[in-house]
Design a protein around this motif. Structure first.
Motif, PDB file in Angstrom:
ATOM      1  N   ALA A 103       0.844  -1.248   0.016  1.00  0.00           N
ATOM      2  CA  ALA A 103       0.189   0.134   0.003  1.00  0.00           C
ATOM      3  C   ALA A 103       0.788   1.174  -0.041  1.00  0.00           C
ATOM      4  CB  ALA A 103      -0.959  -0.074   1.319  1.00  0.00           C
ATOM      5  N   ASP A 104       1.889   1.364   0.968  1.00  0.00           N
ATOM      6  CA  ASP A 104       2.771   2.382   0.854  1.00  0.00           C
ATOM      7  C   ASP A 104       3.608   2.772  -0.581  1.00  0.00           C
ATOM      8  OD1 ASP A 104       4.519   4.458   1.795  1.00  0.00           O
ATOM      9  OD2 ASP A 104       6.164   2.785   2.074  1.00  0.00           O
ATOM     10  N   ILE A 105       3.922   1.600  -1.290  1.00  0.00           N
ATOM     11  CA  ILE A 105       4.672   1.751  -2.423  1.00  0.00           C
ATOM     12  C   ILE A 105       3.567   2.312  -3.501  1.00  0.00           C
ATOM     13  CG2 ILE A 105       5.925   0.731  -4.433  1.00  0.00           C
ATOM     14  CD1 ILE A 105       7.562  -0.600  -2.049  1.00  0.00           C
ATOM     15  N   ALA A 106       2.480   1.470  -3.581  1.00  0.00           N
ATOM     16  CA  ALA A 106       1.428   1.843  -4.510  1.00  0.00           C
ATOM     17  C   ALA A 106       1.090   3.189  -4.577  1.00  0.00           C
ATOM     18  CB  ALA A 106       0.071   0.963  -4.151  1.00  0.00           C
ATOM     19  N   GLY A 107       1.166   3.919  -3.451  1.00  0.00           N
ATOM     20  CA  GLY A 107       0.968   5.549  -3.405  1.00  0.00           C
ATOM     21  C   GLY A 107       2.059   6.349  -3.814  1.00  0.00           C
ATOM     22  N   TRP A 108       3.273   5.895  -4.212  1.00  0.00           N
ATOM     23  CA  TRP A 108       4.217   6.706  -4.846  1.00  0.00           C
ATOM     24  C   TRP A 108       3.932   7.159  -6.054  1.00  0.00           C
ATOM     25  CZ3 TRP A 108       9.357   3.469  -3.325  1.00  0.00           C
ATOM     26  CH2 TRP A 108       9.332   3.430  -1.731  1.00  0.00           C
ATOM     27  N   PRO A 109       4.206   8.262  -6.236  1.00  0.00           N
ATOM     28  CA  PRO A 109       4.062   8.617  -7.925  1.00  0.00           C
ATOM     29  C   PRO A 109       5.260   8.243  -8.709  1.00  0.00           C
ATOM     30  CG  PRO A 109       4.898  10.477  -6.434  1.00  0.00           C
ATOM     31  CD  PRO A 109       4.409   9.371  -5.574  1.00  0.00           C
ATOM     32  N   ARG A 110       4.763   7.878  -9.805  1.00  0.00           N
ATOM     33  CA  ARG A 110       5.664   7.342 -10.866  1.00  0.00           C
ATOM     34  C   ARG A 110       6.204   7.916 -11.866  1.00  0.00           C
ATOM     35  NH1 ARG A 110       2.368   3.589  -8.945  1.00  0.00           N
ATOM     36  NH2 ARG A 110       3.099   1.538  -8.197  1.00  0.00           N
ATOM     37  N   PRO A 111       7.530   7.907 -12.280  1.00  0.00           N
ATOM     38  CA  PRO A 111       7.732   8.763 -13.264  1.00  0.00           C
ATOM     39  C   PRO A 111       7.273   7.903 -14.770  1.00  0.00           C
ATOM     40  CG  PRO A 111       9.714   7.441 -12.822  1.00  0.00           C
ATOM     41  CD  PRO A 111       8.472   7.246 -11.557  1.00  0.00           C
ATOM     42  N   ALA A 112       7.619   8.403 -15.910  1.00  0.00           N
ATOM     43  CA  ALA A 112       7.041   7.812 -17.107  1.00  0.00           C
ATOM     44  C   ALA A 112       7.552   6.395 -17.309  1.00  0.00           C
ATOM     45  CB  ALA A 112       7.475   8.563 -18.429  1.00  0.00           C
ATOM     46  N   SER A 113       6.815   5.542 -17.685  1.00  0.00           N
ATOM     47  CA  SER A 113       7.385   4.056 -17.793  1.00  0.00           C
ATOM     48  C   SER A 113       8.345   3.932 -18.502  1.00  0.00           C
ATOM     49  CB  SER A 113       6.166   3.100 -18.313  1.00  0.00           C
ATOM     50  OG  SER A 113       5.034   3.097 -17.597  1.00  0.00           O
ATOM     51  N   PRO A 114       9.306   3.192 -17.939  1.00  0.00           N
ATOM     52  CA  PRO A 114      10.565   2.964 -18.773  1.00  0.00           C
ATOM     53  C   PRO A 114      10.295   2.205 -20.208  1.00  0.00           C
ATOM     54  CG  PRO A 114      10.351   1.307 -16.967  1.00  0.00           C
ATOM     55  CD  PRO A 114       9.415   2.378 -16.754  1.00  0.00           C
ATOM     56  N   SER A 115      11.152   2.560 -21.049  1.00  0.00           N
ATOM     57  CA  SER A 115      10.811   1.950 -22.463  1.00  0.00           C
ATOM     58  C   SER A 115      12.190   1.776 -23.258  1.00  0.00           C
ATOM     59  CB  SER A 115       9.857   2.674 -23.356  1.00  0.00           C
ATOM     60  OG  SER A 115      10.483   4.020 -23.508  1.00  0.00           O
ATOM     61  N   THR A 116      12.170   0.815 -24.203  1.00  0.00           N
ATOM     62  CA  THR A 116      13.404   0.585 -24.961  1.00  0.00           C
ATOM     63  C   THR A 116      13.020   1.304 -26.385  1.00  0.00           C
ATOM     64  OG1 THR A 116      13.723  -1.442 -23.866  1.00  0.00           O
ATOM     65  CG2 THR A 116      14.812  -0.873 -25.982  1.00  0.00           C
ATOM     66  N   VAL A 117      13.921   1.927 -26.719  1.00  0.00           N
ATOM     67  CA  VAL A 117      13.731   2.655 -28.194  1.00  0.00           C
ATOM     68  C   VAL A 117      14.758   2.399 -29.013  1.00  0.00           C
ATOM     69  CG1 VAL A 117      13.860   5.075 -29.302  1.00  0.00           C
ATOM     70  CG2 VAL A 117      12.567   4.837 -27.176  1.00  0.00           C
ATOM     71  N   THR A 118      14.454   1.763 -30.135  1.00  0.00           N
ATOM     72  CA  THR A 118      15.388   1.228 -31.129  1.00  0.00           C
ATOM     73  C   THR A 118      15.300   2.340 -32.398  1.00  0.00           C
ATOM     74  OG1 THR A 118      15.215  -0.908 -30.615  1.00  0.00           O
ATOM     75  CG2 THR A 118      16.196  -0.648 -32.573  1.00  0.00           C
ATOM     76  N   ILE A 119      16.475   2.804 -32.853  1.00  0.00           N
ATOM     77  CA  ILE A 119      16.620   3.830 -33.736  1.00  0.00           C
ATOM     78  C   ILE A 119      17.444   3.203 -35.114  1.00  0.00           C
ATOM     79  CG2 ILE A 119      17.147   5.944 -34.653  1.00  0.00           C
ATOM     80  CD1 ILE A 119      16.474   7.127 -31.484  1.00  0.00           C
ATOM     81  N   THR A 120      16.979   3.080 -36.002  1.00  0.00           N
ATOM     82  CA  THR A 120      17.627   2.487 -37.096  1.00  0.00           C
ATOM     83  C   THR A 120      17.833   3.289 -38.310  1.00  0.00           C
ATOM     84  OG1 THR A 120      16.731   0.194 -36.672  1.00  0.00           O
ATOM     85  CG2 THR A 120      17.904   0.399 -38.649  1.00  0.00           C
ATOM     86  N   THR A 121      19.109   3.436 -38.779  1.00  0.00           N
ATOM     87  CA  THR A 121      19.534   4.191 -39.998  1.00  0.00           C
ATOM     88  C   THR A 121      19.937   3.647 -40.852  1.00  0.00           C
ATOM     89  OG1 THR A 121      20.593   6.530 -40.372  1.00  0.00           O
ATOM     90  CG2 THR A 121      21.766   5.150 -38.969  1.00  0.00           C
ATOM     91  N   SER A 122      20.081   4.072 -42.361  1.00  0.00           N
ATOM     92  CA  SER A 122      20.871   3.521 -43.489  1.00  0.00           C
ATOM     93  C   SER A 122      21.240   4.417 -44.236  1.00  0.00           C
ATOM     94  CB  SER A 122      20.010   1.982 -43.855  1.00  0.00           C
ATOM     95  OG  SER A 122      19.040   2.728 -44.629  1.00  0.00           O
ATOM     96  N   GLY A 123      22.299   4.097 -45.330  1.00  0.00           N
ATOM     97  CA  GLY A 123      22.671   5.111 -46.016  1.00  0.00           C
ATOM     98  C   GLY A 123      23.812   5.888 -45.406  1.00  0.00           C
ATOM     99  N   GLU A 124      24.565   6.533 -46.613  1.00  0.00           N
ATOM    100  CA  GLU A 124      25.592   7.277 -45.920  1.00  0.00           C
ATOM    101  C   GLU A 124      25.349   8.539 -45.511  1.00  0.00           C
ATOM    102  OE1 GLU A 124      29.319   9.460 -48.742  1.00  0.00           O
ATOM    103  OE2 GLU A 124      28.601   7.704 -49.300  1.00  0.00           O
ATOM    104  N   ARG A 125      26.031   8.750 -44.259  1.00  0.00           N
ATOM    105  CA  ARG A 125      25.848   9.964 -43.394  1.00  0.00           C
ATOM    106  C   ARG A 125      24.352  10.170 -43.004  1.00  0.00           C
ATOM    107  NH1 ARG A 125      29.280  13.845 -47.013  1.00  0.00           N
ATOM    108  NH2 ARG A 125      27.627  14.926 -46.649  1.00  0.00           N
TER     109      ARG A 125
END
Length: 143
Positions: A103-125
């Motif tokens: 109950a104590d921890i449930a009442g704590w405000p949370r930051p935004a949910s952690p997420s994993t971001v994958t960014i892919t690029t291709s091509g010269e520069r």
């Protein structure tokens, strides 16, 4: 206030694993720093509370010791999904055994949910960015 320990454990585990991934087993002793992001700091706070490290005079319970062992195992293999699942189960057992803690921890405000971001690029520069609020100059003179 009745707290669903299963759901709370599910909600807290991504923060806990983010903290373990960032700091390893030292997550329980590490002092909060401005350099760490909100997700890691929250996960660290959760783990210290779950393991009783926030109350050094108290003797840890068997459930708290089990969480500490899971943290140590996960720190050795932070990408192991099975170990993260075991940590979630141990957190759930602890929260079920100690409803006041849940109950104590449930009442704590949370930051935004952690997420994993994958960014892919291709091509010269080709630049790879998650968010861009301006112009990206790759150094050529093409308009």
């Amino acid at each position: 206030m009745s707290v669903d320990a299963v759901q709370l454990a599910q909600d807290l585990t991504p923060y806990a694993t983010a903290a373990v991934t960032a700091y390893g087993a030292a997550v329980l002793a590490r002092v909060e720093s401005g350099a760490a992001d909100a997700t890691v700091l929250f996960g660290q706070r959760v783990l210290r509370r779950l393991t009783g490290r926030d109350a050094p005079d108290a003797e840890p319970t068997a459930e708290q010791d089990a969480v500490v062992h899971c943290i140590t195992d996960l720190a050795d293999a932070p990408d192991d999904a099975d170990l993260a699942a075991v940590l979630r189960v141990q957190i759930r057992r602890l929260l079920t055994a100690e409803p006041d803690l849940a109950a104590d921890i449930a009442g704590w405000p949370r930051p935004a949910s952690p997420s994993t971001v994958t960014i892919t690029t291709s091509g010269e520069r080709s630049p790879a960015v998650q968010i861009n609020y301006g112009t990206i100059d790759t150094g050529d003179s093409t308009p």
